[in-house]
Every structure is written in C-alpha cells, then in structure tokens.
Design a protein around this motif. Structure first.
Motif, PDB file in Angstrom:
ATOM      1  N   TYR A   6      41.201  42.874  37.445  1.00 45.74           N
ATOM      2  CA  TYR A   6      39.994  43.646  38.148  1.00 45.74           C
ATOM      3  C   TYR A   6      39.763  43.954  40.292  1.00 45.74           C
ATOM      4  CZ  TYR A   6      38.341  39.396  39.990  1.00 45.74           C
ATOM      5  OH  TYR A   6      37.952  38.244  40.086  1.00 45.74           O
ATOM      6  N   ARG A   7      39.560  45.015  40.070  1.00 46.10           N
ATOM      7  CA  ARG A   7      39.388  45.168  42.109  1.00 46.10           C
ATOM      8  C   ARG A   7      38.403  44.665  42.437  1.00 46.10           C
ATOM      9  NH1 ARG A   7      42.083  49.803  43.352  1.00 46.10           N
ATOM     10  NH2 ARG A   7      43.250  50.598  41.663  1.00 46.10           N
ATOM     11  N   GLU A   8      38.761  44.302  44.080  1.00 44.53           N
ATOM     12  CA  GLU A   8      37.436  43.477  44.475  1.00 44.53           C
ATOM     13  C   GLU A   8      37.819  43.921  46.231  1.00 44.53           C
ATOM     14  OE1 GLU A   8      35.855  39.291  44.956  1.00 44.53           O
ATOM     15  OE2 GLU A   8      37.131  39.595  43.619  1.00 44.53           O
ATOM     16  N   LYS A   9      36.967  44.981  45.893  1.00 42.83           N
ATOM     17  CA  LYS A   9      37.303  45.284  47.753  1.00 42.83           C
ATOM     18  C   LYS A   9      38.494  45.859  47.596  1.00 42.83           C
ATOM     19  CE  LYS A   9      34.703  41.739  49.953  1.00 42.83           C
ATOM     20  NZ  LYS A   9      34.711  40.286  49.730  1.00 42.83           N
ATOM     21  N   LYS A  10      39.042  46.683  47.685  1.00 46.37           N
ATOM     22  CA  LYS A  10      40.131  47.901  46.606  1.00 46.37           C
ATOM     23  C   LYS A  10      41.413  46.491  46.165  1.00 46.37           C
ATOM     24  CE  LYS A  10      37.874  51.209  49.835  1.00 46.37           C
ATOM     25  NZ  LYS A  10      37.835  51.625  50.875  1.00 46.37           N
ATOM     26  N   GLU A  11      41.522  45.735  46.104  1.00 46.30           N
ATOM     27  CA  GLU A  11      42.270  44.439  46.069  1.00 46.30           C
ATOM     28  C   GLU A  11      42.359  44.452  44.913  1.00 46.30           C
ATOM     29  OE1 GLU A  11      43.518  41.569  48.202  1.00 46.30           O
ATOM     30  OE2 GLU A  11      42.977  41.690  50.019  1.00 46.30           O
ATOM     31  N   ILE A  12      43.681  44.253  43.784  1.00 46.09           N
ATOM     32  CA  ILE A  12      43.839  43.977  42.642  1.00 46.09           C
ATOM     33  C   ILE A  12      44.414  42.953  42.494  1.00 46.09           C
ATOM     34  CG2 ILE A  12      45.012  44.510  40.393  1.00 46.09           C
ATOM     35  CD1 ILE A  12      45.269  47.279  41.392  1.00 46.09           C
TER      36      ILE A  12
END
Lengths: 328, 251
Positions: free
Chosen positions: A11-17
């Motif tokens: 999942y994506r969190e603050k543009k990081e995978i």
C-alpha cells in the motif's frame, strides 16, 4: 480450503510503497482450526482481508473454498463467514432483525433465517435483548451479536479477526464452545487471527506465526514450543557475580542451552527436556561451588516461541509497532 | 434476478429502523416546510410565475428538493456504517454490488412518498390542485433520479473514507448550486444569460420542468420526456460511478 502462494499486498503511504504482507504461503485443510498469531501491524488483518475478498492482493495467488480470489470473489463470499474487528451489526438496527437479514443476504429463506437467529440468540445469551438496538448494547454484547451473525449461514469456512477482543472470560468460553460445536456438527474450517497467546494456545490446532508481513513459523502449539522454545529454567543466586559465573558454566556444560540471560541475581535459559536437565545442572553447579538458592522449570509458552524466533516478546512487539504509529 | 432480490433484501434491512420510528421522515420535512412557508409567499407574489396558481409552480420544486437532499444523504449514512464496520460486513456477503447501492438509495426514496403527501396536503387549502396521475409519474421519475443521486453519494462517501469533511464539502458545494441553477426555487427566466446557460446544461432543470408539468396535469411528452431522460441518465451515470468505486475500493 485455503491455499496461497506468494500472497503479497503493498500500500501507498506518503508516496512510498510499503509492503504489509510479503509473499506468504498458507495451506489450510478442511476442518482445521488455524490461528494466525502475531503482534499488531504484522499483517494479520491485511492477509485476512485479502482472503475474504475485501482487499485485492498486489501479487501472488490465493484459492479460498476452491475459488480464486482474483476471479471468483462472489463464489467465495457465499461460502465463507467473516467476523471483522469492527462492529458488523448496524447501530440503528435491532439484534434479531440484523441476524435474520444477514441470513437472507446469504440466501437463507426467511423461515430458516428466523429459526437460526432464535437458536444463536439463545446460545449467546441474547434472547432477552432480541429487540434492542445494537447501538444501545455494551461492547461485549455487540461482539456477541457480530459473532452470532458470522455463524448465521453456517459457512464452510469462518474467518475471525481478533474474535475475543472485548469479551469477558465467560463469553470467551461460550465462543470457544460455539466454535467447537460448529466444527463437530458441520465440519467447519476456522481461521482466526489473534495476538492473545492463550487464545492461540487453547483454541488452535495449528498456529501460523507472522511477523513483519512474513510467516516465520508454523505448526501445532506443542510442537512449536518443543522444537523452537525449549523448557525455561530459572535459577536464583546470592548476587549477580554468582549468576554470571553460572551463565559461564551453562555455556560450557549444557550444549542444548540457548537464550541464556542474567538479570541481577537471576539466570534464565532454555533447554530441551528441562525436568531431567535441572537436577543434573544443579549437581554440576554444586561440584564447582556455585550456590543455587532457588530453581524452577517452566514449560514454554507461545510467547517464548515468538521470543526465540524474533528476539522480542509479543508484548514488546505490540508496543514498538504502536510507538511507530503503524497499523495492520 | 439476484439483482432484484438482493436489492429487496438490502432495502428491507435499510428500511427497518425507519419503520420502527415512522416519524423520522416527517421530522426531516421541517426544512422544506420552512421553504414553503417563508419562501413560498415571496415567490407567489412574483408576477412572472406562469400557470394558474403559483403553488403549482413552487410545490413541485420543493418535492424535487426533498428528493435531492434525501438521497444525497445515502453516503452520510454509509460513512457511519464504514466507521463501525457494518459496511465491511455487507461487502463480504455475496450480495450483488449494484444491489447494495440501489437498495440503500431506494431506502432514502421511500420516505419521499410520505413527505410528498404531507407537502401536498399542507398546500391543498392554499389553492394547490392535486393531479394524482401526474403526481405518481412525477414521483416515479424522482425515484429514478434518487437511485442515481444515492449511488453518487455512496461513491463520494467511499472515496472520502476517513475524511468526513471532504464528503460534506463536496456534497454541499454541489447541491446548492445545482438546486438554484435548476430553477427549483426561483425562476431563472429573468436571470443573467450565464445562469440560463448553466441551467440548460443542468439535468435537474429538465426534471424540475417535467415535475411542474406533471403536477399541473400536463403530460405533454416534449416536457416530460427530457425529464425522464435526465433522471435515467443520472441513474445510469450514478450506478456506473458507484459500481466502479465499490470495485476500486476493494482493490
């Protein structure tokens, strides 16, 4: 009943995978009761959500009740039950109505749905409350309604996400009994997640231990404890110096000993066959003039298994994930 | 087939709390009755209102408003169910996905019949004439519109999961302009040309005009037809968006 290969979810969190589940293989056979044990944030709920068609896997395959989660979600939904962490019953609705409607969602006739609702209300001690709105119930009562709801259509495979959260000891027993009854009467397969060791230990025939999105061990609780944790020996000494000397002695003379630690004047270590080892160890220490003041052997718990595998206890792992603010 | 029966099952479940408490739809009539009581006389005093009685013009607009606001609430109820977990429980069930959307939207539409009846009853002494067949066709068109608006509201709630302000922000900033720019409350004939241009592109305008014709016993297809088309178009778009969102949400 459940077969996954390389099942993963990003999942994506603050543009990081972020990879919540890192490619896990699970095999659950019909009729089994399997517990998924791990700290908060280990990926238990994410895996469960993929298996129940609530979340699409990023990679890997999963077959649940004989159907592919990617292509046959609807067939799976009809055959499984799912009791999530939230409150499945609507707060504005009445208990009996929710049960009956839930049964009808799964294709039961109104008559059959009413009959089963009545039975489950009885089993979960809710019969006298049947007309109350869910929103007016206590947390424990709501949990019971949810569990009853998940059992309405007598699914082949029942998923429970942290089922005993919010239940008092009596109702935990009721839940365990109800699960046992469904399994003997219907041969239901049960897959539950928990971060309660006792629950995994008592309920499950087989435990999958998950940490950091990976299954790090699996087996019967007794096997896991025997092979991975060992019996815990605890020795008390006059002071820390003596305890440290004893630790050196253990290191030299007890090849099976592992995870030997000294905390003040107390030494703990894990060994195979602890009850036979302890007398030998005491005699050995006597012969080199190390005075042991107290001694005990304790059978290992699943927490010890987790400790052996990860170097931290489940409770520590729970706290560290909370400190990082991450969630499953 | 499972779509129809599943819709019925969802509708029955959703409607139960209202059935136990049948006065809730009546209470939600406060707002339209305020509009009728306080805005109505002002509109009625305008010389430009066409037709036999200004109420024949104003009351259908209020009925459309009730339908619009009622079904736009679908998502708000859903937001609550998403935070408690009961929406998740319904998504795991084998119910047809469109049936979940439609069943929930229909639940918001059903009270509309009661509400429209109350509005009409209240207005009869003031010279409003009821044309029952027209009113029934009019309500049927609003039901179709409501499915579309309900589905869009549902999709909006899914998209704004965990961000309630986003739902309300979008909902409010769309509803009121749509309402005013459809001529629902005040006639737009005297308005600036840019307003009339937007009104022409607003599907609600055609629905409001169709409702006015139907509530005055005028069944001419040139007015009613575009209204039906606009309602059906909204329903198709709403369901398409709603189903795509529900699918994407489980991604």
């Amino acid at each position: 009943m459940i077969h996954t290969r390389g099942l993963a979810r990003d999942y994506r969190e603050k543009k990081e995978i972020v990879t919540a589940v890192k490619g896990i293989d699970i095999d659950v056979e019909p009729g089994e009761l399997v517990a998924f044990l791990g700290p908060n944030g280990a990926g238990k709920s994410t895996t469960l959500r993929m298996l129940t068609t609530l979340l699409r896997p990023t990679r890997g395959t999963a077959t649940v009740v004989g159907h592919d989660v990617h292509t046959h979600a609807r067939e799976i939904r009809g055959k499984i039950g799912y009791i999530g962490q939230g409150n499945g019953a609507g707060h504005n609705h009445r208990i009996r109505d929710e049960l009956v409607d839930h049964g009808r969602f799964y294709g039961l006739s109104t008559k059959e749905s009413k009959r089963r609702a009545g039975q489950l209300l009885e089993n979960f001690g809710l019969a006298s409350q049947a007309k109350r709105a869910i929103g007016s119930l206590s947390g424990g009562q709501r949990r019971r309604v949810d569990i009853a709801m998940g059992m309405m259509h007598e699914p082949e495979l029942l998923f429970l996400d942290e089922p005993s959260t919010g239940l008092d000891p009596q109702n935990r027993v009721n839940l365990a009994e109800e699960i046992a009854r469904l399994r003997t009467e219907l041969g239901m397969t049960v897959f539950l997640t928990t971060h309660y060791l006792e629950e995994a230990d008592q309920l499950a025939e087989r435990v999958l231990i998950i940490d950091g999105g990976e299954v790090i061990a699996e087996g019967k609780p007794a096997e896991l404890k025997a092979t991975l944790a060992g019996d815990r020996i605890r020795l008390g000494f006059a002071d820390e110096l003596a305890a440290k000397a004893a630790a050196v002695f253990v290191g030299e003379h007890l090849p099976t000993a592992r995870e030997t630690t000294v905390d003040n004047n107390v030494l703990t270590t894990a060994v195979d066959n602890g009850e036979a080892t302890l007398p030998k160890l005491l005699r050995g220490m006597d012969s080199v003039d190390i005075e042991v003041r107290t001694a005990s052997v304790r059978l290992p718990t699943l927490d010890d298994v987790f400790l052996s595998l990860t170097g931290r206890t489940l409770r520590d792992a729970d706290q560290s994930t909370q400190a990082e603010g991450s969630q499953a | 087939m499972s779509f129809v029966s599943d819709t019925a099952k969802v509708f029955v479940r959703e409607s139960r709390p209202t059935l136990y408490d049948p006065f809730t739809p009546v209470f939600s009539l406060v707002q339209p009755l305020v509009f009728l009581g306080l805005l109505g006389p002002l509109v009625a005093a305008m010389p430009t209102i066409p037709g036999e009685s200004p109420w024949q013009w104003f009351v259908p607009g209020i009925v459309v408003m009730v339908a619009l606001f009622g079904t736009a609430m679908t998502g708000s109820n859903l937001q609550y169910e998403m935070t408690t977990g009961s929406h998740e429980r319904i998504l795991v069930s084998p119910l047809n996905r469109s049936a979940i959307l439609v069943g929930k939207a229909l639940k918001e539409i059903a009270p509309l019949v009661v509400q429209a009846a109350v509005i009409v009853l209240v207005m009869l002494p003031f010279g409003f004439t009821l044309y029952p067949i027209g009113a029934i066709i009019g309500l049927a068109i609003l039901a179709i519109l409501g499915v579309g608006i309900g589905a869009l509201s549902y999709a909006l709630a899914l998209v704004s999961k965990g961000k309630e302000w986003l739902f309300w922000g979008v909902q409010q900033s769309l509803l009121f302009p749509l309402l005013i720019l459809s001529g629902m409350m005040l006639p737009l004939e005297q308005g600036p040309s840019w307003m009339q241009a937007i009104a022409k592109a607003n599907p609600l305008t055609y629905i409001v005009e169709a409702e006015r014709a139907l509530f005055s016993g005028d069944y001419s297809f040139t007015v009613v037809g575009p209204g039906i088309a606009a309602a059906a178009g909204t329903a198709v778009v709403g369901l398409a968006v709603g189903i795509l969102t529900i699918r994407r949400d489980t991604d």
